[in-house]
Design a protein around this motif. Structure first.
Motif, mmCIF file in Angstrom:
data_model
loop_
_atom_site.group_PDB
_atom_site.id
_atom_site.type_symbol
_atom_site.label_atom_id
_atom_site.label_comp_id
_atom_site.label_asym_id
_atom_site.label_seq_id
_atom_site.Cartn_x
_atom_site.Cartn_y
_atom_site.Cartn_z
ATOM 1 N N THR A 31 -0.732 34.801 5.685
ATOM 2 C CA THR A 31 0.515 34.573 4.954
ATOM 3 C C THR A 31 1.681 34.376 5.904
ATOM 4 O O THR A 31 2.501 33.465 5.721
ATOM 5 N N ARG A 69 10.037 37.288 -3.913
ATOM 6 C CA ARG A 69 8.731 36.857 -4.419
ATOM 7 C C ARG A 69 8.269 37.783 -5.537
ATOM 8 O O ARG A 69 7.689 37.333 -6.535
ATOM 9 N N ALA A 74 9.766 31.048 -6.483
ATOM 10 C CA ALA A 74 8.889 30.232 -5.646
ATOM 11 C C ALA A 74 9.368 30.284 -4.199
ATOM 12 O O ALA A 74 10.550 30.510 -3.926
ATOM 13 N N LEU A 75 8.434 30.070 -3.265
ATOM 14 C CA LEU A 75 8.780 30.166 -1.850
ATOM 15 C C LEU A 75 9.870 29.176 -1.459
ATOM 16 O O LEU A 75 10.773 29.503 -0.680
ATOM 17 N N PRO A 201 1.192 25.377 -3.323
ATOM 18 C CA PRO A 201 1.459 25.744 -4.715
ATOM 19 C C PRO A 201 2.478 24.788 -5.325
ATOM 20 O O PRO A 201 3.449 24.404 -4.687
ATOM 21 N N THR A 254 -2.403 36.700 -3.177
ATOM 22 C CA THR A 254 -0.981 36.333 -3.152
ATOM 23 C C THR A 254 -0.804 34.841 -3.389
ATOM 24 O O THR A 254 0.073 34.416 -4.148
ATOM 25 N N TRP A 255 -1.642 34.030 -2.744
ATOM 26 C CA TRP A 255 -1.550 32.573 -2.900
ATOM 27 C C TRP A 255 -1.838 32.178 -4.344
ATOM 28 O O TRP A 255 -1.128 31.349 -4.917
ATOM 29 N N ARG A 257 -1.456 33.950 -7.040
ATOM 30 C CA ARG A 257 -0.324 34.332 -7.903
ATOM 31 C C ARG A 257 0.768 33.270 -7.829
ATOM 32 O O ARG A 257 1.325 32.864 -8.857
ATOM 33 N N THR A 258 1.069 32.801 -6.625
ATOM 34 C CA THR A 258 2.105 31.782 -6.470
ATOM 35 C C THR A 258 1.688 30.480 -7.152
ATOM 36 O O THR A 258 2.503 29.810 -7.799
ATOM 37 N N GLU A 261 2.140 30.893 -10.862
ATOM 38 C CA GLU A 261 3.553 30.908 -11.216
ATOM 39 C C GLU A 261 4.157 29.505 -11.157
ATOM 40 O O GLU A 261 4.946 29.118 -12.036
ATOM 41 N N GLU A 262 3.788 28.735 -10.145
ATOM 42 C CA GLU A 262 4.325 27.380 -10.024
ATOM 43 C C GLU A 262 3.784 26.480 -11.134
ATOM 44 O O GLU A 262 4.499 25.617 -11.655
#
Length: 277
Positions: A31, A69, A74-75, A201, A254-255, A257-258, A261-262
């Motif tokens: 990450t 986050r 979003a990142l 993502p 974690t990836w 989840r992102t 979400e996106e």
């Protein structure tokens, strides 16, 4: 200093290796490498051999990223917020506190709504799983624990989703469950492969994978994009879910989840306010 020097004692002003920082903040090295690659958190230094070194300001930025986050941003959006020259670090903290306070209010409202649902719903139908313990272990793996079913019943047993799951489970035999498990394995393998290829993502490929993942859930009950986001939070917040995905690939929970979400955002759902509905 090398990347293997992760367990050295900390001293004031000491720069830290990526492995040590990963241990301190609770994210994977993969990450941190990804965040460096996209310019979200770039370490301020390097060793003579080119290894990343993080100073106190770098670690503080990582913590700000983690809070945003957790709030569902979003990142790319987090990067824009942190790099806004008109906002100082103190203002970031105030903003984060306000967002956290609002999230707590929403969770409290959701909890009250669930309590009301429990009171009003007379749910008598139980899960219709027809597999023996031996068949469950064979299909779902040696680490399958029948207690998971009891825990799920305690948590969700009076919800519409549970009723749908029970109804759809009726009549399923071992071959049906094996087919479901095989599809889940295929989806999770595809997700791990996408992570390894640094699929972003929010991209078309990532969104398609999110839909494949959601489809595995919809086999059991109607899973909206908002509900998908709520489930995705558990993938990072519940150590058992996190371990399940991260065993396939480091940082996958974690990836994923992102990614979820996106994808929800692309369907008009704000991940920060997504609810079980």
């Amino acid at each position: 200093m090398t990347e293997n020097a992760e367990h050295q004692d900390l001293t004031v002003g000491q720069d830290l290796t990526v492995g040590r920082v990963a241990d301190l903040v609770g994210v994977s090295v993969r990450t941190l490498h990804h965040w460096d690659g996209i310019g979200l958190v770039r370490p301020g230094g390097r060793t003579w051999s080119g290894y990343r070194l993080y100073d106190a300001e770098d670690v503080a930025r990582i913590h700000r990223v983690l809070v945003y986050r957790e709030l569902g941003l979003a990142l790319a959006e987090i990067g824009r917020i942190l790099d806004d020259p008109s906002v100082d670090p103190r203002e970031h903290l105030r903003r984060q506190k306000d967002l956290l306070t609002e999230r707590i209010r929403r969770l409290e409202r959701t909890a009250r709504a669930v309590d009301e649902m429990i009171e009003r719903t007379d749910m008598t139908q139980d899960d219709a799983t027809t597999l023996s313990p031996e068949e469950q272990a064979r299909i779902f793996g040696a680490d399958w624990d029948p207690a998971y079913q009891d825990e799920a019943r305690e948590r969700w047993g009076r919800t519409e989703a549970w009723a749908q799951s029970a109804a759809r489970s009726t009549g399923r035999g071992a071959e049906d469950w094996q087919a479901i498990k095989d599809e889940i394995d295929a989806v999770e393998s595809a997700l791990a492969d996408a992570l390894a290829r640094d699929v972003a993502p929010g991209s078309a490929e990532a969104n398609a994978l999110a839909e494949r993942h959601r489809a595995t859930i919809t086999q059991h009950y109607d899973c909206t994009h908002g509900m998908h986001v709520v489930l995705a939070r558990m993938y990072t917040e519940d150590p058992r879910f996190a371990a399940h995905y991260d065993e396939r690939a480091g940082g996958l929970a974690t990836w994923l989840r992102t990614v979820i979400e996106e994808n929800a955002r692309a369907h008009g759902i704000d991940p920060a306010t997504a609810a079980w509905e």
